[in-house]
Design an enzyme around this catalytic site. Structure first.
Site, PDB file in Angstrom:
ATOM      1  N   GLU B 144     -51.041   2.657  -9.811  1.00 40.57           N
ATOM      2  CA  GLU B 144     -51.480   3.401  -8.498  1.00 40.57           C
ATOM      3  C   GLU B 144     -50.941   4.926  -8.371  1.00 40.57           C
ATOM      4  O   GLU B 144     -50.773   5.566  -7.281  1.00 40.57           O
ATOM      5  CB  GLU B 144     -51.275   2.898  -7.395  1.00 40.57           C
ATOM      6  CG  GLU B 144     -52.205   1.426  -7.294  1.00 40.57           C
ATOM      7  CD  GLU B 144     -53.631   1.693  -7.351  1.00 40.57           C
ATOM      8  OE1 GLU B 144     -54.473   2.682  -6.854  1.00 40.57           O
ATOM      9  OE2 GLU B 144     -54.319   0.678  -8.193  1.00 40.57           O
ATOM     10  N   LEU B 145     -50.307   5.579  -9.481  1.00 43.01           N
ATOM     11  CA  LEU B 145     -49.505   6.737  -9.592  1.00 43.01           C
ATOM     12  C   LEU B 145     -48.418   6.991  -8.658  1.00 43.01           C
ATOM     13  O   LEU B 145     -48.245   7.772  -8.086  1.00 43.01           O
ATOM     14  CB  LEU B 145     -50.685   7.920  -9.346  1.00 43.01           C
ATOM     15  CG  LEU B 145     -51.459   8.188 -10.204  1.00 43.01           C
ATOM     16  CD1 LEU B 145     -52.149   9.546  -9.903  1.00 43.01           C
ATOM     17  CD2 LEU B 145     -51.273   7.857 -11.606  1.00 43.01           C
TER      18      LEU B 145
END
Lengths: 452, 390
Positions: B144-145
């Site tokens: 999710e970065l």
């Protein structure tokens, strides 16, 4: 707006959730600047305990004796108490039925009307709040008298109404419908009926046909119907044949600032406490609570289940707890009053409302306002407005036990429910509900004008 | 010249079955629902989108390129439930125009809780990618970065040449996400998501009340072309499920995707498409991206609150990672795999109470009726895992 409101009960003459709702609604309407004439039956001394042989005063006697008064917190509300044998809920001893919370008091001041003879000039009475709407009216105890009394009451209400000026008639639950219909017809005013519970909620499928007929007549005679939840609205449309567009859902609320709960020191306790607080009647599902308790105790012995309240199933539940072999883990407190209620909330780790059919259910809001996490049945109107609570089908005992165990086992779950739940109920204000009712009045008035 | 760099996240968690205190078996996952969702999304998104990308690569004779982050758990589910999706990824791989990024096998938050587990999961995912496609990734992206300077340093330490992060305004300030940056202390390049243009596709494309609706390939190509003179590369990072699942086929999302490369390269013949490794190789960092605090691409907050926003989430994560040593001690591959599937970030996302009452995107992806139900269910499963690790 001037409202002629017909209720059954009002603090201090309170025994049910209906009284709590009327209290919250009228107080908020008063604050919004609307003028309310609140008409309610006033118990006649002695009738409650001797209800088998009722003495019914004649209309003249009743009118001569009606009491008019105002309450300090209700600037724009005038009360008219008509002596009557109408009693919303029947119990052998009303004191064992009422659940009184909070410590706040309101002042009742006899005012005009000349009646209420022999009463002190002012009396301090504790504000009573009930744990939920109570059904339990058993026509067997009253025979046909109840219906005759409702009609007689209607006649008096019409006479009373002729001396008042108002825009709309608002009647709460079936016993006031005959009076509501009569007043609306006699004075040509729009009628709004408010459904706090139906015969189907109170009696399951064993409905009393005469009560059903009174309810149905009231709903059909009304210009607008207010239901306390979508659940109730669905019953009103499907079981009573009321057109959907005529029914508006107005949710109940909670007065967060007005409770004045006394700050109590933390209570040291060894055991976890799971609380059932309400009438012990079929509608409230007490046997599901005990069945779940039995399962919880298989996983966690260190729990006590407290059943606070009374009702026609109390004895049966005491027996059931013994049959299940959990008698020593279940405490029946009977009726709790005053600070005992605040104290039991303070001790509770979880409040459970396993109602089989609950039109709304104000009690979970009270539990949340006392920082107690809540587990409610999906068969309740209040589950439509609460998201930060645990929900189960009332019959799903395993899931109920699963969730109770989780709350007792995981403090972070309890903390998250408490924090978000308490925040969520702050959005449910009586002011919004009252304003919503006023919107419905305006619809009813407009509908009349459109029809004319 | 402006480059467009696509990266698509492809992931499906192993959703748990309803598991109560009365359950004691080791079947924690809802095989039926997982296979059903996997096949449904394959039909609506993965298969048509892969076909679309393959057609684009062919029609532009290799000038269209893109990249994917495939989690280990989604690849496992493709193998079990719809192997034809794997075949279509193999065909894409054969074109040489597609790059697969490195990440944690279980799409987990392991970096935050256990560096050892984090590195093991990345190694597992890399082995899987190598086994399936023969590729060795040179670009890393965390779940999710989720990113900070330390994540960048860890990726550099593991030998990656570039890392992907959110182009968060509060870090970038006035600077543009359309350049390559470097973290303060590690030798690695940072590619930043252009969230405006990415979200125009991922979130706003089908929104009829959006002032730019309908978004055409030509219009989008103009926006991309505006980057010329103020950056090198437009990094469009999004969930692959954008195509056909979040934005339905009826919105015209596939036509948009198909025509966009032609429009971008047609408006300016210098414009091109690059894989992340090519962007990292082509451009030098223009400055420092100093990110001491954790960021992510989630919600408007761009922080960790979707997974770590309440007491339940933090408790569940701590309890789960606390079992690491005991689980690994057992040397039981099934136990280890079960435990690791509980580390998938989605389980904690389901417990998020942030927007629960508003019924938004969190609810859409949530298989539970409430965050409380998801926590209770998860903890029951974890309890059983703990008993196996004793």
């Amino acid at each position: 707006m001037n409202i002629f409101m017909l209720g059954w009960e009002f603090p201090p003459f309170i025994s049910g959730g209906l009284g709590t709702a009327c209290y919250g609604l009228t107080k908020a309407m008063s604050e919004l600047g609307h003028h309310v004439i609140f008409v309610l039956p006033q118990p006649i001394a002695g009738t409650v305990s001797t209800h088998v042989t009722l003495k019914t005063p004649t209309a003249q006697q009743a009118l001569a004796a009606y009491r008019s008064y105002t309450l300090r917190e209700f600037q724009n509300v005038e009360f008219r108490a008509i002596p009557s044998t109408l009693q919303p809920y029947v119990s052998p001893d009303p004191r064992t039925e009422a659940v009184i919370t909070g410590g706040s008091e309101i002042m009742v001041q006899p005012h005009g009307g000349g009646g209420g003879a022999g009463e002190a000039a002012s009396v301090n009475v504790p504000m009573s709040i009930l744990s939920g709407p109570r059904g339990g009216f058993s026509p067997g105890q009253y025979g046909g008298d109840m219906f005759g009394e409702a009609q007689r009451y209607a006649e008096i209400a019409v006479i009373l109404a002729r001396g008042e000026s108002f825009d709309v008639v608002h009647a709460h639950d079936w016993m006031t419908y005959p009076a509501g219909i009569a007043v609306a017809r006699a004075l040509g005013k729009p009628l709004v009926v408010h459904i706090h519970s139906t015969e189907f909620d109170r009696s399951g499928e064993h409905v009393n046909q005469r009560i059903y007929d009174v309810e149905r007549e009231g709903m059909h005679a009304a210009d607008r119907v207010i239901a306390v939840s979508t659940l109730t609205k669905n019953i009103v449309t499907s079981r009573y044949g009321v057109p959907e567009h005529k029914v508006e859902v107005v949710y109940n609320a909670i007065d967060n600032n007005g409770n004045g709960y006394e700050a109590l020191p933390p209570i040291g306790k060894e055991e976890k406490i799971v609380l059932f607080l309400g009438r012990i009647t079929m509608q409230k599902g007490p046997e599901y609570f005990l069945a779940a308790a039995k399962k919880v105790l298989e996983f966690n012995k260190n729990v006590r289940f407290v059943m606070a309240g009374t009702g026609d199933m109390t004895k049966r539940m005491i027996e059931l707890a013994a049959e299940l072999g959990i008698g020593q883990k279940v405490v029946f407190t009977g009726f709790l009053r005053g600070n005992d209620v605040a104290r039991i909330y303070k001790m509770a780790d979880l409040y459970v409302m396993p109602s089989v059919s609950e039109p709304f259910g104000i009690a979970p809001l009270e539990a949340l306002s006392h920082d107690v996490p809540v587990l409610i049945s999906k068969q309740s109107g209040v589950s439509e407005v609460l998201t930060h609570v645990l929900k189960v089908d009332f019959w799903d005992i395993n899931e109920m036990a699963n969730k109770i165990v989780a709350v007792l086992r995981h403090p972070p779950l309890q903390a998250t429910l408490r924090e978000h739940g308490n925040f969520e109920i702050q959005k449910l204000t009586w002011k919004d509900s009252a304003q919503h009712c006023v919107d419905v009045y305006n619809q009813a008035i407009a509908a009349r004008k459109g029809a004319a | 010249m402006a480059s467009v760099c696509f990266y698509f996240q492809v992931h499906q968690p192993y959703r748990l079955r309803r598991y109560s205190i009365f359950d004691a078996d080791h079947n924690y996952f809802d095989d039926y629902k997982n296979s059903e969702i996997c096949r449904k999304v394959a039909t609506k998104c993965y298969l048509p989108a892969n076909q679309c990308i393959l057609d684009m690569i062919r029609v532009h004779e290799g000038r269209f390129r893109c990249s994917y982050a495939l989690t280990g758990v989604v690849l496992d589910q493709f193998e079990s439930y719809c192997p034809e999706v794997l075949d279509s990824f193999r065909r894409l791989n054969e074109t040489g125009c597609v790059e697969f990024l490195a990440e944690t096998y279980y799409h987990s938050l392991a970096f935050l809780y256990s560096r050892r587990e984090f590195e093991e999961q990345v190694a597992l995912q890399q082995k899987k990618i190598h086994d399936l496609f023969g590729q060795k990734s040179t670009v890393f992206r965390n779940t999710e970065l989720i990113y900070n300077n330390e994540v960048a340093a860890a990726a550099a330490h593991m030998g990656y040449r570039a890392i992907i992060a959110e182009g968060a305004d509060h870090i970038l300030g006035y600077r543009s996400p359309n350049y390559v940056y470097r973290p303060p202390t590690a030798d690695i390049r940072v590619l930043l998501k252009n969230y405006r243009l990415s979200d125009d596709i991922a979130f706003r494309f089908g929104n009829r009340s959006w002032s730019e609706w309908p978004l055409t390939a030509e219009k989008f190509a103009q926006w991309v072309n505006h980057v010329n003179g103020n950056g090198y590369t437009v990094n469009l990072f999004m969930d692959y499920e954008t195509f056909g699942e979040h934005q339905w086929t009826e919105t015209g999302i596939f036509e948009f995707l198909y025509h966009m490369p032609g429009a971008v390269m047609g408006i300016n013949h210098d414009n091109n498409f690059k894989k992340p490794s090519e962007v990292a190789a082509a451009y030098d960092p223009v400055g420092e991206f100093d990110c001491p605090h954790l960021i992510s691409w989630a919600d408007t907050e761009r922080d960790l609150s979707a997974w770590l926003g309440n007491a339940m989430q933090s408790n569940a994560l701590q309890e789960a990672y606390a079992l690491e040593a005991a689980v690994k001690e057992k040397k039981d591959p099934e136990l280890l795999h079960d435990w690791r599937r509980l580390l998938t970030s989605d389980h904690y996302y389901y417990m998020c109470t942030k927007y629960f009452a508003d019924g938004d995107v969190h609810k859409y992806f949530n298989p539970y009726e409430s965050p409380y139900d998801s926590y209770i269910n998860f903890m029951n499963v974890l309890d059983n895992i703990a008993s196996r690790a004793k």
